[in-house]
Design an enzyme around this catalytic site. Structure first.
Site, mmCIF file in Angstrom:
data_model
loop_
_atom_site.group_PDB
_atom_site.id
_atom_site.type_symbol
_atom_site.label_atom_id
_atom_site.label_comp_id
_atom_site.label_asym_id
_atom_site.label_seq_id
_atom_site.Cartn_x
_atom_site.Cartn_y
_atom_site.Cartn_z
ATOM 1 C CG ASP A 173 -33.462 42.961 -35.117
ATOM 2 O OD1 ASP A 173 -34.450 42.422 -34.573
ATOM 3 O OD2 ASP A 173 -33.127 42.720 -36.291
ATOM 4 C CG HIS A 204 -36.615 41.979 -37.405
ATOM 5 N ND1 HIS A 204 -35.428 41.352 -37.732
ATOM 6 C CD2 HIS A 204 -37.587 41.283 -38.044
ATOM 7 C CE1 HIS A 204 -35.674 40.335 -38.519
ATOM 8 N NE2 HIS A 204 -36.966 40.274 -38.725
#
Length: 238
Positions: A173, A204
């Site tokens: 992420d 993400h």
């Protein structure tokens, strides 16, 4: 579309999208938006969870800034102006007020005739952050977080919580540094009733359909884990 009005704890009111299953009463699920508001994506997700047997309420978290805003209906074709507006609205969120609004929404959902009195919550991105303090401060049977950003500020509160918690973390992420991912795994994962799943090799919003980081295999795996978790802690027919 079924829209209901939710009284805010500090005055005023806001809307929420309500999706009901075929069989009532049912357990309630507060579904918490990502940064694009209660848009087509969130409404479709609400309908999906309703088809699984939940009474689903998606509260409008941007009502204090721009009520009922809906941005980027198709993540595969985002308009640049929508992206900028979503980022600005996200930056304008007051977490404490938003969590209070979510808790109020959960209590409205709990009191509906179609709800059996048991309520959980599930959130994505912005919602993936807010669901963690909501679970610590509110009255929930279960909570699920997908790739919450800035969750490190809520780790101590979540460590002391007692609501069963499932946290999905993207292993790559860009918005969650590795030390934060490690802290979520080590500190929240140490709770007996909390599970932190770090999904390797994805970024993400890996579960956002049609989004640029969508990873179908990981999304299916994470969603299956979430459905099993909810079925364990928030079963229909209780």
């Amino acid at each position: 579309m079924t829209q209901i009005t939710i009284p805010a704890p500090d005055g005023g009111s806001f809307h929420g999208y309500l999706a009901l299953p075929a069989t009532l009463p049912a357990p309630g699920l507060v579904l918490i938006q990502y940064i694009c508001g209660v848009n087509q994506v969130m409404r479709r997700l609400a309908d999906h969870f309703a088809a699984l047997g939940y009474a689903v309420l998606v509260p409008d978290l941007y009502w204090r800034q721009a009520p009922d805003v809906q941005l980027i209906p198709d993540p595969a074709r985002p308009a640049p102006e929508d992206i900028q507006r979503a980022l600005a609205l996200n930056a304008g969120i007051n977490d404490d007020l938003a969590v209070a609004d979510l808790i109020a929404a959960a209590e409205v959902l709990r009191a509906l005739p179609g709800c059996n009195g048991h309520v959980g919550a599930l959130g994505y991105c912005l919602g993936g952050r807010l669901v963690v303090p909501m679970a610590a401060r509110g009255r929930l049977d279960a909570a699920v977080s997908y790739y919450g950003v800035n969750l490190d500020s809520y780790i101590p509160e979540a460590e002391a919580g007692t609501t069963p918690l499932l946290v999905h973390v993207a292993g790559q992420d860009d918005l969650v540094p590795a030390p934060v991912r490690d802290a979520l795994r080590d500190r929240l994962g140490a709770r007996r009733d909390a599970t932190v799943v770090i999904h390797p090799g994805v970024n993400h919003a890996f579960a956002l359909p049609s989004g640029p980081n969508y990873d179908p295999a990981t999304a299916i795996r994470a969603n299956s884990q979430s459905i099993a978790f909810l079925a364990r802690h928030l079963p229909a027919g209780r």
